[in-house]
Scaffold this active site. Structure first.
Site, PDB file in Angstrom:
ATOM      1  N   CYS A  42    -127.143 -45.159  41.013  1.00 21.61           N
ATOM      2  CA  CYS A  42    -126.464 -46.461  41.056  1.00 21.61           C
ATOM      3  C   CYS A  42    -127.317 -47.570  41.667  1.00 21.61           C
ATOM      4  CB  CYS A  42    -125.160 -46.334  41.843  1.00 21.61           C
ATOM      5  SG  CYS A  42    -123.983 -45.175  41.115  1.00 21.61           S
TER       6      CYS A  42
ATOM      7  N   HIS B  33    -136.495 -44.496  49.985  1.00 20.92           N
ATOM      8  CA  HIS B  33    -136.317 -43.231  49.260  1.00 20.92           C
ATOM      9  C   HIS B  33    -136.373 -42.081  50.261  1.00 20.92           C
ATOM     10  CE1 HIS B  33    -136.334 -40.332  46.089  1.00 20.92           C
ATOM     11  NE2 HIS B  33    -136.633 -41.201  45.140  1.00 20.92           N
TER      12      HIS B  33
ATOM     13  N   ASN C 135    -116.130 -48.337  39.506  1.00 21.84           N
ATOM     14  CA  ASN C 135    -117.550 -48.155  39.824  1.00 21.84           C
ATOM     15  C   ASN C 135    -118.340 -48.233  38.518  1.00 21.84           C
ATOM     16  OD1 ASN C 135    -120.104 -47.302  40.514  1.00 21.84           O
ATOM     17  ND2 ASN C 135    -119.431 -45.522  41.684  1.00 21.84           N
TER      18      ASN C 135
ATOM     19  N   HIS D 186    -122.601 -52.333  46.782  1.00 20.86           N
ATOM     20  CA  HIS D 186    -122.304 -51.502  45.618  1.00 20.86           C
ATOM     21  C   HIS D 186    -120.892 -50.936  45.698  1.00 20.86           C
ATOM     22  CE1 HIS D 186    -122.290 -48.408  42.644  1.00 20.86           C
ATOM     23  NE2 HIS D 186    -122.402 -47.430  43.515  1.00 20.86           N
TER      24      HIS D 186
END
Length: 538
Positions: free
Chosen positions: A278, A357, A478, A445
């Site tokens: 996402c 990451h 979403n 998000h």
């Protein structure tokens, strides 16, 4: 669940400490210093009343009388203009000396320059050369000209009762799985007007490759058609194309499908990002930004989407059923440019992209994992450690982002708190960073209600700050990597985007990743009926 409690500076790095909520961490309201109380006691024998009155504090309460918030605002204003204030005496002295210079002194200076003509020319050449090198090597500005969010047709809406009815009719879910999905829907934060693709409206569902291609083309072409129309852009002017979709990667690629549809030019730089979750929308923007630094006078298109048709889970493993309840149809197309002439019509300028990451950690790597269950049915499994891992990724991301965006006044407060804790009492409450001083709008998000709630609490945001995320989740569900663009559209539709406002887009994705993009509004963005965000407002 995690919450941010500590922030300190170490070796010029900003580090957040996150730890689990506990009763010891609950906030409390202190009692006022000045209070008058009375106690009435009555007894059966005397039937009398005794009043005990606490005397007021003889001195005024300065903590309540002084408007501390104005003191803090004054402090931030002082630090923001500190350099200007420090140079004011130098400017004043220079101005006084300049006013005392007469014509004779100016003539002597001119003669001196004539006698040193070679030196003057050499210095001028160095200055011109240095300015040229600086202008040629500095990063090019990346402008967001416009963007478009796809709105599915009304016949694709799915109400909760329809969702549950279709799940029962499928016959593959047992009673426990059906009850679990019902509870997730009720607690998810989704409304009754989200969308599912046509293949999943069929009874029984038909999740074929052809249906998945149809969904991909419908959402991508819908967003791009609207973008080309609103910007009057000829598709052949596009020099860079980046498409991201995690779970559907056909051959030819999604980017090739777009090239074929709009007959884009043969030398276009096209990229197709898959399996990045996402947060891939921010990754796509970062890739487009890097390409725009290399190729002058270019347009870049970023298309962010997810495909649901072939990735619906028809098994009974509960950790794999959650995506069925949260993910819905959506897509966003974004037009970026490095042309200086586009600054006049662009909406935003890209300031920063910070990518984090955590894939080197096995637990983080496996927390969002596509796999087969015991019955051989494919789905995406969500680990119970997901929220804790997301908190660690957020900590690492903000560690890098903080020094780039927070005002110097906040950084000094953090540093001062650290020194005070080291030199005096280590139990001194640390200063929590106020990211509201760095950003005017937040696009978190819309992964689920729990994600939004935690970030609201951790970053100490107001209801208005998280309203775009909540309303996007409620209205569209979403939509994966495109959700941050639906949230930005909502903010614009509410008429809140003013010139100079800063926007923080933050997204989480499999891998595990946390990525941020920071934009600055070049102009005030007026509400428009064409904006998909108006669907959430009305």
């Amino acid at each position: 669940m995690v919450c941010i409690r500590h922030f300190y500076i170490l070796d010029d790095l900003y580090i957040f400490h996150l730890f689990a909520n506990s009763p010891q961490n609950q906030s409390f309201q202190p009692l006022p210093l000045m209070a008058t109380t009375s106690l009435h006691q009555s007894t059966a024998e005397s039937a009398t009343t005794v009043e005990i009155q606490q005397l007021s504090h003889p001195l005024p309460n300065f903590l309540n009388s002084v408007k501390l918030k104005y003191v803090k605002l004054g402090y931030h204003y002082l630090m923001r203009h500190l350099v200007t204030l420090l140079f004011l005496p130098l400017i004043a002295i220079t101005a006084v000396h300049a006013s005392q210079v007469n014509l004779d002194e100016i003539g002597k200076l001119y003669l001196h320059l004539q006698y040193n003509f070679i030196a003057v020319m050499a210095l001028s050449g160095v200055a011109v050369l240095g300015s040229t090198v600086y202008l040629m090597s500095r990063p090019r500005h990346v402008y967001l000209v416009d963007y478009s969010c796809y709105r599915p047709p009304e016949n694709l809406k799915v109400k909760f009762d329809v969702f549950m009815e279709r799940s029962k009719l499928h016959g593959g879910f047992n009673e426990s799985a059906l009850e679990f999905q019902r509870k997730i829907l009720e607690r998810s934060g989704l409304g009754e007007e989200t969308y599912l693709p046509p293949a999943l409206h069929s009874v029984p569902p038909v999740p074929s490759m052809a249906a998945a291609r149809e969904e991909a083309e419908q959402v991508m072409f819908g967003a791009l058609d609207n973008l080309f129309k609103s910007t009057n852009l000829d598709p052949k002017d596009i020099g860079i194309l980046v498409v991201n979709c995690s779970l559907f990667n056909p051959t030819p690629s999604l980017s090739s499908i777009i090239v074929n549809k709009y007959k884009l030019r043969g030398n276009i730089k096209s990229f197709n990002l898959g399996g990045m979750g996402c947060s891939a929308g921010v990754i796509a923007v970062d890739l487009a930004k890097d390409m725009l630094q290399v190729h002058r006078n270019s347009y870049a298109i970023v298309v962010s989407m997810e495909n649901i048709t072939q990735n619906w889970y028809f098994g009974n493993k509960k950790s794999m059923l959650i995506p069925n309840c949260l993910f819905r149809v959506g897509c966003a197309a974004v037009l970026l440019s490095n042309k200086s002439t586009d600054k006049r019509r662009a909406k935003y300028k890209l300031l920063h992209v910070v990518r984090t990451h955590r894939g080197s950690d096995d637990t983080a790597f496996n927390c969002v994992y596509q796999e087969e269950d015991d019955a051989g049915k494919v789905g995406v499994s969500l680990s119970k450690d997901l929220m804790a891992i997301a908190g660690g990724a957020l900590k690492a991301n903000i560690t890098t982002l903080g020094p780039l965006v927070l005002p110097i006044s906040e950084q000094l407060l953090f540093f001062g708190t650290l020194i005070a804790r080291k030199l005096t009492d280590s139990r001194l409450k640390p200063y929590i960073p106020d990211f509201k001083l760095a950003f005017d709008h937040f696009c978190i998000h819309a992964g689920g209600r729990a994600v939004i709630d935690e970030l609201e609490k951790n970053l100490q945001l107001s209801e208005e700050h998280v309203e775009p995320s909540r309303m996007t989740l409620y209205r569209f569900g979403n939509t994966s990597s495109s959700s941050i663009w639906y949230e930005l559209a909502y903010t614009e539709a509410k008429g809140r985007m003013k010139k100079g406002n800063r926007v923080w887009q933050i997204a989480f994705g499999s891998g595990f990743k946390c990525n941020s993009a920071v934009w600055e509004a070049i102009r005030t963005v007026n509400p428009s009926d064409k904006n998909i965000g108006s669907c959430c407002v009305h």
